[in-house]
Design an enzyme around this catalytic site. Sequence first.
Site, PDB file in Angstrom:
ATOM      1  CD  GLU A 101      -5.910   4.412  -0.888  1.00  0.00           C
ATOM      2  OE1 GLU A 101      -6.025   4.805   0.292  1.00  0.00           O
ATOM      3  OE2 GLU A 101      -6.831   3.842  -1.493  1.00  0.00           O
TER       4      GLU A 101
ATOM      5  CE1 TYR B 208      -3.716   2.537   1.097  1.00  0.00           C
ATOM      6  CE2 TYR B 208      -1.841   3.565   2.183  1.00  0.00           C
ATOM      7  CZ  TYR B 208      -3.139   3.637   1.710  1.00  0.00           C
ATOM      8  OH  TYR B 208      -3.839   4.799   1.836  1.00  0.00           O
TER       9      TYR B 208
END
Length: 378
Positions: free
Chosen positions: A189, A101
């Site tokens: 993101e 991530y």
Amino acid sequence: MKLQEYQAKDIMESAGIPVKPGKVATTPQEAVAIYREMGGQVVVKSQVLVGGRGKAGGIKLATNETEVREKASAILGMDIKGITVKKVLIAPAVNIAAETYIGIVIDRKTQSPVIMVSPAGGIDIEEVAKKTPEKIFMTAINPFLGVLPYQARALASKLFQDPAQIKKTARVITLLYQVFVDNDASLAEINPFCADDTGELWAVDAKILLDDNGLVKHPQNESLRNLDEEIPEEVEARNSGLSFVKLDGNIGCMVNGAGLAMATMDIVKYFGGEPANFLDIGGSSSPEKVITAMNIITNDPNVKVIMVNIFGGITRCDDVANGIIEAHNKVGIKVPIVIRLTGTNEEEARKILSDTALIPVGSMSEGAQKAIEIAQTR
Ligand code: GDP
Ligand code: MN
């Protein structure tokens, strides 16, 4: 403003972040046509502005034309968290070996962008934060300096051990920060950021939220708006020059000035009520604007009462009073209206409102309490 995955990927790819080049289809036939150019294994991905598409069944792998047609047919028209899928992204599949991530948000505490990374990618990052917070690493970035090379490397080394992968990931982190800053994003993101079976790295999913207040600086981004997935009341408000945010309560708020609108919601909450919206009708409020505002507020079936709170500076109280009465006659508002008007032309306004069904109050506190009392009894 939320961007679809394919839009966010376009931006990231232009910035130099490694993305498998995909194409968007709106019908199974289009999906198959795209597949013919690609071949191999592809992933068929629903394009909707919500997370958790994978879990909802909106992301499927396919390895031939028949499968692509089947998967695209199944996903197009599917309902994901209340949104109907109208587009699918077809992209070469990544043979995923590791999912990590990388995300950037504005952090209020440090008053700066914060880069967050986690080796536990792919799944909901909120879930990781709750259950295994030790797997999330964060670095606040000084906006005047940007991401420093050592910061990017330190973060990257939390995701991979291989030096070449760390180097590439550090570059992706730096590029993602550039995307974040260049577009005035409030979130950028990549989840998951993946290593494939050959060690290559890919942004497999991409999410960007743009700060609406920064859009004036990036007119080209305005065309990326996904109108059919926005809240209709918010679209209408924006088109009429009103700032409106829908909330879940039952007390409609109509206020001039963002600060007073915030204070109004605060005072409603303070006395135990729940605002149904944030609404700033702006500094120069014509009766037309007031009518539009009333329409938007009363569209919400939860609204049991409306609290009008106007400080007449440039906005004239009599204009607002006239607008409310006109709206009352035209729209046929069925909920009680508690009204506090003070400032420019307040006397005239009071006269205009004197023989109406509106409920005048002397102060904000009185208004909030009155509105709450009415909301409770209806
Ligand atoms: P989200 O569920 O909306 O966050 O959508 P993602 O694009 O993140 O996909 C969810 C999950 O589907 C990922 O975490 C992967 O496990 C899987 N997935 C997505 N794309 C691919 C792909 O190209 N190859 C493989 N093997 N899995 C994928
Ligand atoms: Mn994802």
